[in-house]
Design a protein around this motif. Structure first.
Motif, PDB file in Angstrom:
ATOM      1  N   ARG A  26      -2.645  -0.154  13.044  1.00  0.00           N
ATOM      2  CA  ARG A  26      -2.300  -1.450  12.206  1.00  0.00           C
ATOM      3  C   ARG A  26      -2.029  -0.811  10.773  1.00  0.00           C
ATOM      4  NH1 ARG A  26      -5.298  -5.887  13.003  1.00  0.00           N
ATOM      5  NH2 ARG A  26      -4.693  -6.688  10.959  1.00  0.00           N
ATOM      6  N   LEU A  27      -2.697  -0.080  10.094  1.00  0.00           N
ATOM      7  CA  LEU A  27      -2.158   0.590   8.844  1.00  0.00           C
ATOM      8  C   LEU A  27      -0.664   1.192   8.989  1.00  0.00           C
ATOM      9  CD1 LEU A  27      -5.582   2.280   7.690  1.00  0.00           C
ATOM     10  CD2 LEU A  27      -4.611   0.110   6.860  1.00  0.00           C
ATOM     11  N   GLN A  28      -0.479   1.816  10.035  1.00  0.00           N
ATOM     12  CA  GLN A  28       0.718   2.400  10.051  1.00  0.00           C
ATOM     13  C   GLN A  28       1.961   1.272  10.208  1.00  0.00           C
ATOM     14  OE1 GLN A  28       0.444   5.200  13.225  1.00  0.00           O
ATOM     15  NE2 GLN A  28      -0.831   6.764  12.187  1.00  0.00           N
ATOM     16  N   ALA A  29       1.595   0.101  10.600  1.00  0.00           N
ATOM     17  CA  ALA A  29       2.608  -0.944  11.126  1.00  0.00           C
ATOM     18  C   ALA A  29       2.565  -1.667   9.888  1.00  0.00           C
ATOM     19  CB  ALA A  29       1.942  -1.748  12.272  1.00  0.00           C
ATOM     20  N   GLN A  76      10.354  -3.525   7.265  1.00  0.00           N
ATOM     21  CA  GLN A  76      10.781  -3.391   5.749  1.00  0.00           C
ATOM     22  C   GLN A  76      10.989  -1.974   5.140  1.00  0.00           C
ATOM     23  OE1 GLN A  76       8.573  -5.181   2.668  1.00  0.00           O
ATOM     24  NE2 GLN A  76      10.152  -4.984   1.216  1.00  0.00           N
ATOM     25  N   LEU A  77      10.044  -1.125   5.432  1.00  0.00           N
ATOM     26  CA  LEU A  77      10.343   0.217   4.826  1.00  0.00           C
ATOM     27  C   LEU A  77      11.166   0.973   5.837  1.00  0.00           C
ATOM     28  CD1 LEU A  77       6.202   1.139   4.540  1.00  0.00           C
ATOM     29  CD2 LEU A  77       7.895   0.876   2.934  1.00  0.00           C
ATOM     30  N   GLY A  78      11.216   0.728   7.082  1.00  0.00           N
ATOM     31  CA  GLY A  78      12.200   1.446   7.962  1.00  0.00           C
ATOM     32  C   GLY A  78      13.530   0.919   7.373  1.00  0.00           C
ATOM     33  N   ARG A  79      13.817  -0.398   7.096  1.00  0.00           N
ATOM     34  CA  ARG A  79      15.332  -0.610   6.602  1.00  0.00           C
ATOM     35  C   ARG A  79      15.581   0.034   5.284  1.00  0.00           C
ATOM     36  NH1 ARG A  79      13.603  -5.948   8.811  1.00  0.00           N
ATOM     37  NH2 ARG A  79      12.907  -6.441   6.585  1.00  0.00           N
ATOM     38  N   ALA A 118      10.814   3.444  -2.940  1.00  0.00           N
ATOM     39  CA  ALA A 118       9.417   4.003  -3.388  1.00  0.00           C
ATOM     40  C   ALA A 118       8.771   2.740  -3.924  1.00  0.00           C
ATOM     41  CB  ALA A 118       9.882   4.692  -4.975  1.00  0.00           C
ATOM     42  N   GLU A 119       9.329   1.566  -4.496  1.00  0.00           N
ATOM     43  CA  GLU A 119       8.490   0.393  -4.756  1.00  0.00           C
ATOM     44  C   GLU A 119       7.875  -0.227  -3.564  1.00  0.00           C
ATOM     45  OE1 GLU A 119      10.984  -1.952  -6.909  1.00  0.00           O
ATOM     46  OE2 GLU A 119      11.411  -0.715  -8.811  1.00  0.00           O
ATOM     47  N   ALA A 123       1.222   0.879   0.053  1.00  0.00           N
ATOM     48  CA  ALA A 123      -0.188   1.397   0.055  1.00  0.00           C
ATOM     49  C   ALA A 123      -1.150   0.722  -0.770  1.00  0.00           C
ATOM     50  CB  ALA A 123       0.103   2.506  -1.170  1.00  0.00           C
ATOM     51  N   ALA A 124      -0.690  -0.033  -1.680  1.00  0.00           N
ATOM     52  CA  ALA A 124      -1.781  -1.091  -2.291  1.00  0.00           C
ATOM     53  C   ALA A 124      -2.390  -2.112  -1.259  1.00  0.00           C
ATOM     54  CB  ALA A 124      -1.047  -1.765  -3.446  1.00  0.00           C
ATOM     55  N   ARG A 125      -1.422  -2.721  -0.437  1.00  0.00           N
ATOM     56  CA  ARG A 125      -1.709  -3.489   0.575  1.00  0.00           C
ATOM     57  C   ARG A 125      -3.113  -2.839   1.495  1.00  0.00           C
ATOM     58  NH1 ARG A 125       2.192  -6.331   3.900  1.00  0.00           N
ATOM     59  NH2 ARG A 125       0.598  -7.905   4.417  1.00  0.00           N
ATOM     60  N   ASN A 126      -2.906  -1.592   1.897  1.00  0.00           N
ATOM     61  CA  ASN A 126      -3.521  -0.610   2.850  1.00  0.00           C
ATOM     62  C   ASN A 126      -4.809  -0.280   2.100  1.00  0.00           C
ATOM     63  OD1 ASN A 126      -1.869  -1.377   5.053  1.00  0.00           O
ATOM     64  ND2 ASN A 126      -0.768   0.583   4.956  1.00  0.00           N
ATOM     65  N   LYS A 127      -4.759  -0.149   0.838  1.00  0.00           N
ATOM     66  CA  LYS A 127      -5.920   0.719   0.238  1.00  0.00           C
ATOM     67  C   LYS A 127      -7.298   0.075   0.365  1.00  0.00           C
ATOM     68  CE  LYS A 127      -7.034   2.473  -4.478  1.00  0.00           C
ATOM     69  NZ  LYS A 127      -8.476   2.138  -4.275  1.00  0.00           N
TER      70      LYS A 127
END
Length: 246
Positions: free
Chosen positions: A67-70, A75-78, A145-146, A152-156
């Motif tokens: 789930r964290l990887q997803a 969006q990150l892939g694009r 990067a943003e 990362a903040a959402r997963n933290k």
């Protein structure tokens, strides 16, 4: 138990002292037998309980990590694809511009001013395009990067909840290193006990039974500690699941 006593009684010793030791050993076996067999059952149940909880925890941990990887994966892939495409698009121009700059520096160091001037003219012709290309690459790279930072903040929160798991797993692994030799020692004692019973050796059977019983007590303590750690892992996983990004 009666069968074991019959097997042991089938080979009495002639010496009065030895017979007394033999009888004492029979009494030890008689007194310990119920606790010995009961502890075997309890230990088997505890080990199975640990295995089941460990399996559940491993499955839950894999699911949480997936789930964290997803999180924001599309969006990150694009954005990653766009940034890479932008770098490839402008790579030839920027490499040429950079190369000309190095050549100019080398020519000036060699005091070849004519060559340096000609190279500078070529580089200046490309300058506007190179500046624009760098800006486009920077924009695409910054967007990626943003987005990574936001992800990362959402997963933290979930990752913070998972933080104790790695240490707990190391503790379990360390305990397992002590568990294995203790289990092997106990298994060997059980073999000696059965062999002594078969041979009618009450003294040997009693000694082996007591050793096996002692090892089982030690093993059960280890198993209980590992179960406590698995429970802590389970608690951490539940907390992480609740904090996964929606």
């Amino acid at each position: 138990m009666v069968l074991i006593l019959l097997l042991l009684w089938s080979s009495p010793l002639s010496s009065v002292s030895a017979a007394s030791e033999w009888d004492s050993a029979l009494d030890e076996i008689h007194n310990l037998y119920t606790d010995y067999t009961g502890l075997q059952t309890l230990l088997k149940s505890d080990i199975q309980r640990n295995q089941e909880l460990r399996k559940q925890n491993n499955t839950a941990l894999a699911a949480v990590n997936k789930r964290l990887q997803a999180t924001d994966a599309l969006q990150l892939g694009r954005l990653r694809t766009a940034a890479e495409a932008m770098r490839k698009k402008h790579a030839p121009l920027l490499e040429q511009y950079t190369s000309l700059g190095k050549q100019i520096t080398a020519a000036r160091k060699a005091n070849n001013l004519k060559s340096a001037a000609l190279l500078e003219i070529k580089r200046n012709k490309l300058k506007a395009g190179a500046v624009a290309a760098r800006a486009e690459v920077k924009t695409a790279t910054s967007a990626l990067a943003e987005a990574k930072a936001l992800t990362a903040a959402r997963n933290k929160p979930a990752k913070d909840a998972l933080a104790p798991v790695a240490k707990l797993k190391k503790q379990i692994a360390a305990q397992n290193k002590l568990f294995s030799p203790a289990q092997a020692d106990r298994s060997e004692a059980d073999k000696r006990y059965k062999a002594a019973v078969k041979a009618g050796d009450a003294t040997g059977a009693a000694a082996a039974m007591k050793l096996s019983y002692t090892r089982m007590q030690e093993i059960r303590t280890m198993v209980g500690q590992m179960y406590s750690w698995e429970q802590q892992i389970s608690t951490a996983l539940r907390a992480a699941e609740l904090k996964l990004p929606k």
